[in-house]
Write an enzyme that holds these catalytic residues in place. Structure first.
Site, PDB file in Angstrom:
ATOM      1  N   HIS A 148       3.859  -5.717  -5.255  1.00 45.83           N
ATOM      2  CA  HIS A 148       4.587  -5.602  -3.984  1.00 45.83           C
ATOM      3  C   HIS A 148       6.039  -6.074  -4.122  1.00 45.83           C
ATOM      4  O   HIS A 148       6.751  -6.151  -3.125  1.00 45.83           O
ATOM      5  CB  HIS A 148       3.850  -6.360  -2.876  1.00 45.83           C
ATOM      6  CG  HIS A 148       2.567  -5.678  -2.472  1.00 45.83           C
ATOM      7  ND1 HIS A 148       1.709  -6.183  -1.522  1.00 45.83           N
ATOM      8  CD2 HIS A 148       1.991  -4.514  -2.897  1.00 45.83           C
ATOM      9  CE1 HIS A 148       0.668  -5.376  -1.388  1.00 45.83           C
ATOM     10  NE2 HIS A 148       0.816  -4.358  -2.204  1.00 45.83           N
ATOM     11  N   ASP A 194     -10.516   7.048 -12.932  1.00 46.17           N
ATOM     12  CA  ASP A 194     -11.046   8.348 -13.339  1.00 46.17           C
ATOM     13  C   ASP A 194     -10.324   9.521 -12.692  1.00 46.17           C
ATOM     14  O   ASP A 194     -10.815  10.642 -12.699  1.00 46.17           O
ATOM     15  CB  ASP A 194     -12.543   8.427 -13.006  1.00 46.17           C
ATOM     16  CG  ASP A 194     -12.801   8.253 -11.503  1.00 46.17           C
ATOM     17  OD1 ASP A 194     -11.825   8.096 -10.733  1.00 46.17           O
ATOM     18  OD2 ASP A 194     -13.978   8.285 -11.100  1.00 46.17           O
ATOM     19  N   HIS A 242      -5.101   2.474  -6.621  1.00 45.94           N
ATOM     20  CA  HIS A 242      -6.082   3.082  -5.709  1.00 45.94           C
ATOM     21  C   HIS A 242      -7.056   4.002  -6.448  1.00 45.94           C
ATOM     22  O   HIS A 242      -8.139   4.280  -5.940  1.00 45.94           O
ATOM     23  CB  HIS A 242      -5.368   3.825  -4.579  1.00 45.94           C
ATOM     24  CG  HIS A 242      -4.856   2.912  -3.517  1.00 45.94           C
ATOM     25  ND1 HIS A 242      -4.704   3.289  -2.200  1.00 45.94           N
ATOM     26  CD2 HIS A 242      -4.461   1.612  -3.567  1.00 45.94           C
ATOM     27  CE1 HIS A 242      -4.231   2.262  -1.502  1.00 45.94           C
ATOM     28  NE2 HIS A 242      -4.070   1.244  -2.306  1.00 45.94           N
ATOM     29  N   ASN A 282      -5.695   5.344   2.236  1.00 47.34           N
ATOM     30  CA  ASN A 282      -4.850   6.346   1.573  1.00 47.34           C
ATOM     31  C   ASN A 282      -4.105   7.263   2.539  1.00 47.34           C
ATOM     32  O   ASN A 282      -2.988   7.707   2.254  1.00 47.34           O
ATOM     33  CB  ASN A 282      -5.709   7.231   0.649  1.00 47.34           C
ATOM     34  CG  ASN A 282      -6.241   6.467  -0.555  1.00 47.34           C
ATOM     35  OD1 ASN A 282      -5.626   5.475  -0.981  1.00 47.34           O
ATOM     36  ND2 ASN A 282      -7.359   6.902  -1.096  1.00 47.34           N
ATOM     37  N   ASP A 310       9.415  -6.497  -0.328  1.00 47.04           N
ATOM     38  CA  ASP A 310      10.147  -7.731  -0.657  1.00 47.04           C
ATOM     39  C   ASP A 310      11.633  -7.455  -0.498  1.00 47.04           C
ATOM     40  O   ASP A 310      12.029  -6.356  -0.110  1.00 47.04           O
ATOM     41  CB  ASP A 310       9.769  -8.294  -2.038  1.00 47.04           C
ATOM     42  CG  ASP A 310      10.541  -7.648  -3.196  1.00 47.04           C
ATOM     43  OD1 ASP A 310      11.149  -6.571  -2.990  1.00 47.04           O
ATOM     44  OD2 ASP A 310      10.533  -8.216  -4.303  1.00 47.04           O
ATOM     45  N   ARG A 359       1.077   2.316  -7.273  1.00 44.25           N
ATOM     46  CA  ARG A 359      -0.007   2.162  -6.291  1.00 44.25           C
ATOM     47  C   ARG A 359      -1.106   3.204  -6.503  1.00 44.25           C
ATOM     48  O   ARG A 359      -2.290   2.912  -6.300  1.00 44.25           O
ATOM     49  CB  ARG A 359       0.568   2.271  -4.878  1.00 44.25           C
ATOM     50  CG  ARG A 359      -0.453   1.947  -3.804  1.00 44.25           C
ATOM     51  CD  ARG A 359       0.236   1.786  -2.459  1.00 44.25           C
ATOM     52  NE  ARG A 359      -0.695   1.403  -1.427  1.00 44.25           N
ATOM     53  CZ  ARG A 359      -0.858   2.082  -0.288  1.00 44.25           C
ATOM     54  NH1 ARG A 359      -0.143   3.166  -0.060  1.00 44.25           N
ATOM     55  NH2 ARG A 359      -1.721   1.668   0.599  1.00 44.25           N
ATOM     56  N   PRO A 399      -8.784  -3.067  -1.028  1.00 45.50           N
ATOM     57  CA  PRO A 399      -8.636  -4.212  -0.109  1.00 45.50           C
ATOM     58  C   PRO A 399      -7.753  -3.898   1.095  1.00 45.50           C
ATOM     59  O   PRO A 399      -6.876  -3.046   1.035  1.00 45.50           O
ATOM     60  CB  PRO A 399      -7.997  -5.291  -0.992  1.00 45.50           C
ATOM     61  CG  PRO A 399      -7.403  -4.563  -2.150  1.00 45.50           C
ATOM     62  CD  PRO A 399      -8.207  -3.324  -2.348  1.00 45.50           C
TER      63      PRO A 399
HETATM   64  C1  HEM Z   1      -4.273  -7.542  -2.966  1.00 40.64           C
HETATM   65  C2  HEM Z   1      -4.627  -6.580  -2.192  1.00 40.64           C
HETATM   66  C3  HEM Z   1      -3.691  -5.504  -1.737  1.00 40.64           C
HETATM   67  C4  HEM Z   1      -3.547  -5.065  -0.470  1.00 40.64           C
HETATM   68  C5  HEM Z   1      -4.301  -5.566   0.750  1.00 40.64           C
HETATM   69  C6  HEM Z   1      -2.524  -4.054  -0.484  1.00 40.64           C
HETATM   70  C7  HEM Z   1      -2.111  -3.347   0.631  1.00 40.64           C
HETATM   71  C8  HEM Z   1      -1.006  -2.522   0.664  1.00 40.64           C
HETATM   72  C9  HEM Z   1      -0.507  -1.896   1.852  1.00 40.64           C
HETATM   73  C10 HEM Z   1      -1.132  -2.001   3.238  1.00 40.64           C
HETATM   74  C11 HEM Z   1       0.606  -1.220   1.500  1.00 40.64           C
HETATM   75  C12 HEM Z   1       1.492  -0.396   2.429  1.00 40.64           C
HETATM   76  C13 HEM Z   1       0.819   0.920   2.719  1.00 40.64           C
HETATM   77  C14 HEM Z   1       1.390   1.617   3.926  1.00 40.64           C
HETATM   78  O1  HEM Z   1       1.725   0.936   4.890  1.00 40.64           O
HETATM   79  O2  HEM Z   1       1.448   2.857   3.903  1.00 40.64           O
HETATM   80  C15 HEM Z   1       0.813  -1.401   0.096  1.00 40.64           C
HETATM   81  C16 HEM Z   1       1.842  -0.871  -0.626  1.00 40.64           C
HETATM   82  C17 HEM Z   1       1.958  -0.974  -1.984  1.00 40.64           C
HETATM   83  N1  HEM Z   1       1.022  -1.539  -2.837  1.00 40.64           N
HETATM   84 FE1  HEM Z   1      -0.480  -2.745  -2.302  1.00 40.64          FE
HETATM   85  N2  HEM Z   1      -2.067  -3.888  -1.748  1.00 40.64           N
HETATM   86  C18 HEM Z   1      -2.753  -4.746  -2.556  1.00 40.64           C
HETATM   87  C19 HEM Z   1      -2.628  -4.846  -3.925  1.00 40.64           C
HETATM   88  C20 HEM Z   1      -1.841  -4.024  -4.691  1.00 40.64           C
HETATM   89  C21 HEM Z   1      -1.937  -3.889  -6.122  1.00 40.64           C
HETATM   90  C22 HEM Z   1      -2.952  -4.614  -6.990  1.00 40.64           C
HETATM   91  C23 HEM Z   1      -0.982  -2.994  -6.499  1.00 40.64           C
HETATM   92  C24 HEM Z   1      -0.658  -2.460  -7.861  1.00 40.64           C
HETATM   93  C25 HEM Z   1      -0.950  -3.074  -8.978  1.00 40.64           C
HETATM   94  C26 HEM Z   1      -0.278  -2.595  -5.299  1.00 40.64           C
HETATM   95  C27 HEM Z   1       0.808  -1.769  -5.264  1.00 40.64           C
HETATM   96  C28 HEM Z   1       1.475  -1.404  -4.106  1.00 40.64           C
HETATM   97  C29 HEM Z   1       2.776  -0.765  -4.101  1.00 40.64           C
HETATM   98  C30 HEM Z   1       3.652  -0.518  -5.317  1.00 40.64           C
HETATM   99  C31 HEM Z   1       3.070  -0.468  -2.768  1.00 40.64           C
HETATM  100  C32 HEM Z   1       4.297   0.277  -2.234  1.00 40.64           C
HETATM  101  C33 HEM Z   1       4.018   1.776  -2.312  1.00 40.64           C
HETATM  102  C34 HEM Z   1       5.127   2.688  -1.832  1.00 40.64           C
HETATM  103  O3  HEM Z   1       6.202   2.246  -1.449  1.00 40.64           O
HETATM  104  O4  HEM Z   1       4.866   3.904  -1.856  1.00 40.64           O
HETATM  105  N3  HEM Z   1      -0.850  -3.201  -4.224  1.00 40.64           N
HETATM  106  N4  HEM Z   1      -0.197  -2.192  -0.400  1.00 40.64           N
END
Ligand code: HEM
Ligand SMILES: *[C@@H]1O[C@H](CO)[C@@H](O)[C@H](O)[C@H]1NC(C)=O
Ligand SMILES: *[C@@H]1O[C@H](CO)[C@@H](O)[C@H](O)[C@H]1NC(C)=O
Ligand SMILES: *[C@@H]1O[C@H](CO)[C@@H](O)[C@H](O)[C@H]1NC(C)=O
Ligand SMILES: *[C@@H]1O[C@H](CO)[C@@H](O)[C@H](O)[C@H]1NC(C)=O
Length: 321
Positions: A192, A72, A64, A92, A238, A60, A162
């Site tokens: 995810h 960068d 970001h 963040n 998941d 992630r 996003p």
């Molecule tokens: C499509 C739009 C996306 C949205 C709206 C989104 C949003 C989020 C949100 C809200 C979380 C949880 C954050 C929290 O509650 O603290 C999350 C977790 C995560 N996102 Fe996304 N995400 C998106 C795309 C992506 C992409 C493109 C990647 C990587 C290629 C990614 C990787 C991850 C990972 C691995 C987690 C889990 C992180 C952890 O457990 O520390 N996400 N995302």
């Protein structure tokens, strides 16, 4: 004078013969520090052995980083009394993690390389790939040669990453603004398959989206995420949060996407996004291969190369000299 001449000659020569200037390549560190990539991999594997979620967090961080003015390393800069970075931006704050592991990696590469040659932006890209592989995904040739920013933008972090509350059309526009297509959105969201989200990120969905969320699933989430409070309580994104597999897509097909933005990718009416989800849900090899290709594409978003930016000595601060 002779010394200066020789120094300049050897400093310029390798740059002159690099096949691509201003672009990334898989073998950028082969000459300057062949141990760089193996060292990153080893440190990532150790961190994931201690805490499997760290793999998710590292993936992630690269996302970001890349979505805010390019890949960068800007996300790694700490706030100071005179500098505002990206760590406290909405997407963040209290959410992104893994900075200590990035510090460990930077220390480890600075130990094995004779000089400060490995950028923090590249560390993020390589650590993301190594995390995917450590948790069961296929490898891909990560491209390197990025340099680090001397600036960051909280404002851009607020607006360019996003939101989990977005509908499909907003997600598609957001990805298009970064040069990424619907196909990239669907496959990269497959990240995810790893990790967790906080209650604040999915509360709206579990109390308000009774038509698009499986009832038993919503009830199980309501048990850890009350209508108010306990904002930081976690749920896995998941069924198998430490395995890079297709469970994420299968969950979407079963109306068990955790975030609103996740479920937007599968509405069950045969849309183009639906078809991609169905395809990946039934084809782990296609998912793994397309994910790697899309990560390379994401990693190519506006890198600093050549003499732009710098190689930070400490990923948290801009160099002082
Ligand atoms: C499509 C739009 C996306 C949205 C709206 C989104 C949003 C989020 C949100 C809200 C979380 C949880 C954050 C929290 O509650 O603290 C999350 C977790 C995560 N996102 Fe996304 N995400 C998106 C795309 C992506 C992409 C493109 C990647 C990587 C290629 C990614 C990787 C991850 C990972 C691995 C987690 C889990 C992180 C952890 O457990 O520390 N996400 N995302
Ligand atoms: C960014 O978002 C944060 C948290 O939502 C907010 O407090 C801040 O005012 C925003 N900052 C900028 C520069 O847009
Ligand atoms: C459900 O949606 C309504 C209207 O958008 C909102 O006011 C309310 O806070 C939401 N409930 C939860 C628990 O998020
Ligand atoms: C939220 O997490 C805290 C700390 O783990 C826990 O004590 C609390 O019971 C959780 N809330 C719910 C509703 O499960
Ligand atoms: C599927 O449903 C979504 C949301 O209701 C809608 O925007 C989209 O146009 C529909 N697509 C098809 C192919 O029916």
């Amino acid at each position: 004078m002779a010394t200066i001449y020789v120094f300049t000659y050897f400093a310029v020569l390798p740059i002159f013969f690099l096949p691509v200037i201003g672009q990334l390549s898989p073998d950028f560190y082969d000459a300057v520090c062949p141990q760089a990539l193996p060292t990153i991999k080893q440190t990532v594997e150790q961190a994931i052995a201690l805490e499997p979620r760290m793999g998710a967090s590292l993936v992630r961080l690269h996302f970001h980083d890349c979505f805010v003015n390019g890949c960068d390393g800007s996300i790694l800069l700490d706030d100071t009394s005179t500098f505002t970075g990206e760590k406290t931006a909405g997407p963040n704050k209290n959410s992104v993690r893994g900075f200590d592991v990035i510090d460990q990696i930077k220390d480890a590469v600075n130990d094995v390389c004779s000089e400060n040659v490995v950028s923090c932006a590249d560390i993020l890209a390589v650590a993301a790939r190594d995390s995917v592989v450590a948790l069961g995904g296929s490898s891909y040739d990560v491209l390197v040669g990025r340099r680090d920013s001397t600036t960051a933008s909280k404002d851009a972090a607020n607006t360019s990453i996003p939101s989990p509350f977005s509908d499909l059309s907003a997600l598609v526009s957001n990805f298009e603004s970064h040069g990424l297509a619907l196909e990239d959105l669907v496959v990269l969201s497959g990240a995810h398959t790893l990790g967790f989200a906080r209650c604040v990120s999915f509360r709206n969905r579990i109390y308000n989206e009774t038509s698009t969320i499986d009832g038993d699933y919503a009830a199980s989430l309501q048990a850890v995420c009350p209508p108010s409070g306990d904002d930081d309580n976690l749920s896995q994104l998941d069924d198998t949060p430490a395995s890079f597999d297709t469970a994420y897509y299968q969950d979407l097909m079963g109306s068990m996407g955790l975030l609103h933005s996740d479920q937007q990718l599968f509405m069950g009416n045969g849309s183009a996004a639906d078809e991609l989800v169905q395809n990946y849900g039934g084809d782990p090899d296609a998912f793994s291969a397309d994910f790697g290709a899309a990560m390379i594409k994401m990693g190519n978003i506006s890198p600093l190369t050549g003499s732009d930016g710098e190689i930070r000595k400490n990923c948290r601060v801009v160099n002082s000299d």
